[in-house]
Scaffold this motif. Structure first.
Motif, PDB file in Angstrom:
ATOM      1  N   LEU A 140       0.820  -1.211   0.000  1.00  0.00           N
ATOM      2  CA  LEU A 140       0.000   0.000   0.000  1.00  0.00           C
ATOM      3  C   LEU A 140       0.854   1.261   0.000  1.00  0.00           C
ATOM      4  O   LEU A 140       0.647   2.173  -0.821  1.00  0.00           O
ATOM      5  CB  LEU A 140      -0.932   0.001   1.218  1.00  0.00           C
ATOM      6  N   PHE A 141       1.852   1.309   0.877  1.00  0.00           N
ATOM      7  CA  PHE A 141       2.614   2.553   1.030  1.00  0.00           C
ATOM      8  C   PHE A 141       3.738   2.707   0.007  1.00  0.00           C
ATOM      9  O   PHE A 141       4.358   3.770  -0.063  1.00  0.00           O
ATOM     10  CB  PHE A 141       3.152   2.661   2.460  1.00  0.00           C
ATOM     11  N   ALA A 184      -1.443   4.911  -1.551  1.00  0.00           N
ATOM     12  CA  ALA A 184      -1.156   5.207  -0.145  1.00  0.00           C
ATOM     13  C   ALA A 184      -1.991   6.390   0.343  1.00  0.00           C
ATOM     14  O   ALA A 184      -2.111   7.405  -0.354  1.00  0.00           O
ATOM     15  CB  ALA A 184       0.323   5.514   0.022  1.00  0.00           C
ATOM     16  N   TYR A 207       1.901  10.023   2.101  1.00  0.00           N
ATOM     17  CA  TYR A 207       3.224   9.641   1.598  1.00  0.00           C
ATOM     18  C   TYR A 207       4.138   9.257   2.759  1.00  0.00           C
ATOM     19  O   TYR A 207       4.579  10.116   3.528  1.00  0.00           O
ATOM     20  CB  TYR A 207       3.845  10.786   0.797  1.00  0.00           C
TER      21      TYR A 207
END
Length: 441
Positions: A391-392, A397, A400
């Motif tokens: 996801l990140f 995301a 950030y």
């Protein structure tokens, strides 16, 4: 002197087996990405497959580690060491032959299945072997040497990977893992923590094999002693220190699993790391760990104590992951890796504390139980960290923070650190085994 020679052969076996596992690590990310997502720096499929493999392996080791540990108490360490050492050869041979997509999937399946038995069991059995031969006061230092040989294998393996092609690393791993099995079978002397239970060893030399009616009964008795959840519950109830160590081991392993699930993919995406840069990073970790465990730990453990060293290692590990999670330049991971000189104390100190809570005939099952607990964390870890990493590192995301999953792993270490400061290890249980000082005379 015989026991010192036996430990030397054990250390060589640990070095060879870990060398084979380490030499392929810098290249496995590139192999995975090339097989699944050629030409890309981000690959959700690779992240999720790695997490799934880690989870399935964890499920298997949860069941197998206590069983293997307790069977080693019955059959001896050498017989049980043969199994994981032999199984670990198979995945290396597959990728040594070819690294195309089909062969990668064959490797993936074989690695997942064999790791259920081999993952962690070599360390577990090695520590039990050391506990059979080293008395309590010197045990932490000896455990540190075992971990030091693992770190030395990191150094040798990553140096080799730095100068070998990807194909050659798997070929070397195959050959070295075979040598490890042969060396162990020829030179390592078995220990007999429970003489009465060793009447029917699994692997015997022809001249040692005898048949009698009593042996069948012995087999039946052995399987009545197979490890179960009751063994783990008994350990947790019988010793508050064991329970605290188990809690610490769980969250420490959860953090390590989180780092394993996310760090390489984070560095690949954030700084475009390749095989050589991964090898350099592992090399720093290995050199720092080797120096620390072979030089500093034997000096510090008897003076400071395993409990304080454990807490110190966990806290510095927390700070290291926190800095990694916000790495702002390519040099940051290299600087953080140098702090391995402090963080490597955690595992040998924890294992030494556990070994002192049980008698000489329970070293295998105790170490296996702790390995089982850490394996539970390895099941849970990818379920948490693989989705977070994906996801990140993606455009989906919510904010950030590419290193968010690594920061979460850092907080897991902080949870482990808090109860670690409360551990007060009991005095070692007396044993009739020859002590380390006796061995050196």
């Amino acid at each position: 002197m015989e026991k010192v020679a036996g430990l030397t052969h054990l250390f060589v076996t640990v070095f060879l087996s870990n060398f084979a596992m380490i030499v392929v690590i810098p290249g496995i990310t590139d192999v995975t990405m090339s097989a699944l997502c050629p030409g890309e720096d981000e690959c959700s499929l690779a992240i999720y497959l790695s997490g799934f493999q880690q989870a399935i392996t964890g499920v298997g080791t949860v069941l197998m580690m206590p069983l293997i540990g307790k069977m080693s108490d019955v059959y001896g360490r050498k017989a049980l060491l043969t199994l994981p050492l032999s199984l670990s050869i198979i995945p290396f041979v597959i990728l040594a032959y070819s690294r195309t997509t089909n062969f990668f999937y064959a490797y993936y399946v074989s690695k997942t299945l064999t790791a259920m038995v081999s993952e962690g069991s070599i360390l577990c059995l090695s520590l039990a072997y050391v506990a059979d031969n080293i008395s309590g006061p010197r045990r932490a230092s000896a455990f540190g040497i075992v971990s030091g040989m693992t770190s030395a294998a990191f150094v040798g393996g990553t140096l080799a990977a730095r100068f070998l092609s990807t194909a050659q690393t798997f070929q070397v791993a195959s050959i070295v893992s075979m040598i490890a099995v042969v060396y162990m079978r020829i030179f390592l002397e078995d220990t007999k923590p429970n003489t009465d239970s060793l009447r029917q060893p699994i692997l015997t030399n022809d001249e040692e094999t005898t048949q009698s009616d009593g042996e069948s009964a012995s087999k039946v008795d052995v399987f009545k002693k197979i490890a179960s959840l009751k063994d783990l519950v008994r350990f947790l109830k019988s010793s508050p220190t064991f329970a605290q160590a188990a809690f610490v081991a769980f969250f420490n392993s959860l953090a390590e699993g989180g780092l394993q699930s996310s760090a390489l993919y984070f560095f690949k995406s954030r700084f475009h790391f390749n095989k050589d840069q991964f090898a350099d990073l592992l090399l720093i970790n290995g050199i720092a760990g080797t120096i620390s465990q072979l030089l500093f730990m034997p000096m510090l453990a008897p003076v400071i104590g395993e409990e304080k060293l454990l807490s110190t290692a966990l806290f510095i590990s927390f700070l290291s992951l926190l800095v990694d999670s916000i790495a702002w330049s390519v040099w940051v991971p290299y600087v953080v890796a140098a702090f391995t000189i402090f963080t490597v104390f955690a595992t040998p100190c924890l294992r030494s504390i556990v070994s002192k809570q049980v008698g000489p005939n329970e070293q295998g099952i105790a170490q296996g139980s702790i390995s089982g607990i850490t394996s539970i964390a390895n099941v849970i870890s990818p379920l948490i960290f693989s989705p977070l990493t994906d996801l990140f590192l993606s455009k989906r995301a919510p904010f950030y923070f590419p290193g968010f999953s690594i920061m979460c792993a850092a907080f897991a270490l902080m949870i482990a650190f808090i109860p670690s400061v409360l551990i007060r290890a009991a005095h070692p249980i007396p044993t009739n085994q020859v002590g380390y000082n006796d061995c050196r005379d």
